[in-house]
Write an enzyme that holds these catalytic residues in place. Structure first.
Site, short mmCIF file in Angstrom:
data_model
loop_
_atom_site.label_atom_id
_atom_site.label_comp_id
_atom_site.label_asym_id
_atom_site.label_seq_id
_atom_site.Cartn_x
_atom_site.Cartn_y
_atom_site.Cartn_z
CD GLU A 83 -89.26 -77.62 -1.22
OE1 GLU A 83 -88.60 -77.39 -0.20
OE2 GLU A 83 -90.10 -78.56 -1.30
CD GLU A 100 -99.41 -81.72 -23.64
OE1 GLU A 100 -99.20 -82.45 -24.75
OE2 GLU A 100 -99.23 -82.04 -22.60
#
Length: 271
Positions: A81, A112
């Site tokens: 953004e 992960e």
């Protein structure tokens, strides 16, 4: 003494399947209401990290977010953004997720646990000592993230962390540790809920404050936003009309589109 993951603690609510929809919504909302107060407690820690990021960016550095699962996706969201909102170049703020591009929309859970790939992913971006790397992990125990931060430290790269457990292992690998303790989730262990909300709030605070400090906002306006659609163009036109006292919408729009941003249009009009 074993590390206790409050994020994995049993929910304070029982028999969720027997609740009405209204009861579910009221109880979820009640839990969510506690998140801003938890964030408020760590504002000094957030402030310290922001100062470090601004200092490094003024020296030509970048901000990296690195995480797995929901945490990684939130980092990517915040990073993505920044260019359209503040007109900064792609790559100034970067989001990295365990499992790569596929993991943005699909679960790649085993990623992960990889203790080598986080640093390898950062190296793809030619990470250096001018940059800041913020690890995001609700539990504060994600091996992919912790090992990446540890390697950053070995290479004199400033590190930060955002987690939701007190005394989280990730905090030990961070120069600027932020622990937003929001307590057990409404659905036990579902850290996309309160923990995710807390992380999103902190990320909003970091990127917004950094961009303001870098001069990407004037008054309360996004004067450097990219003109990527009609809604944003209209917003820019109205900013110009207000700022410059222009009466004609089309005149302001023509000036905006010619100059490419509100900031450049204002500077041109005043020169």
């Amino acid at each position: 003494m074993a590390f206790e993951k409050i994020t994995e603690s049993t929910s304070a609510y029982r028999h969720l399947e027997k609740m009405s929809v209204l009861e579910l919504l009221q109880n979820i909302n009640k839990e969510d209401a506690a998140v801003p107060a938890a964030v408020a407690k760590v504002v000094p820690q957030i402030e310290a990290l922001i100062h470090a990021v601004v200092d490094k960016m003024l020296m030509g550095g970048r901000l990296f977010y690195i995480g797995a699962g929901t945490s990684g996706r939130l980092g990517i969201l915040d990073a993505s953004e920044c260019p359209p909102t503040y007109g900064v170049p792609q790559g100034l703020v970067v989001g990295i997720i365990a499992g790569g591009y596929k993991a943005i929309t699909e679960a790649v859970e085993s990623a992960e646990d990889d203790t080598e790939q986080g640093w390898a992913d950062l190296q793809q971006h030619k990470i250096n000592s001018n940059d800041v790397v913020v690890g995001i992990a609700a539990s504060g125990t994600t091996p992919y993230v912790i090992s990446a931060l540890e390697k950053c430290r070995e290479n004199n790269i400033v590190t930060g962390s955002i987690s939701c457990n007190p005394d989280a292992p990730i905090s030990q690998a961070a120069d600027f540790a932020i622990e937003v303790v929001v307590g057990p989730e409404f659905v036990t262990g579902s850290t996309r809920m309160k923990s995710g909300t807390a992380q999103k709030l902190v990320l909003n605070m970091i990127s917004t404050s950094v961009m303001i400090q870098l001069g990407r906002v004037e008054d309360n306006k996004m004067v450097n936003m990219q003109l990527t659609n009609e809604k944003i163009v209209d917003r820019g036109v109205r900013m110009l009309m207000e700022k410059l006292g222009l009466q004609e919408y089309e005149t302001a729009k023509e000036l905006l589109l010619e100059k490419g941003s509100v900031k450049k249009a204002i500077e041109s009009f005043r020169s």
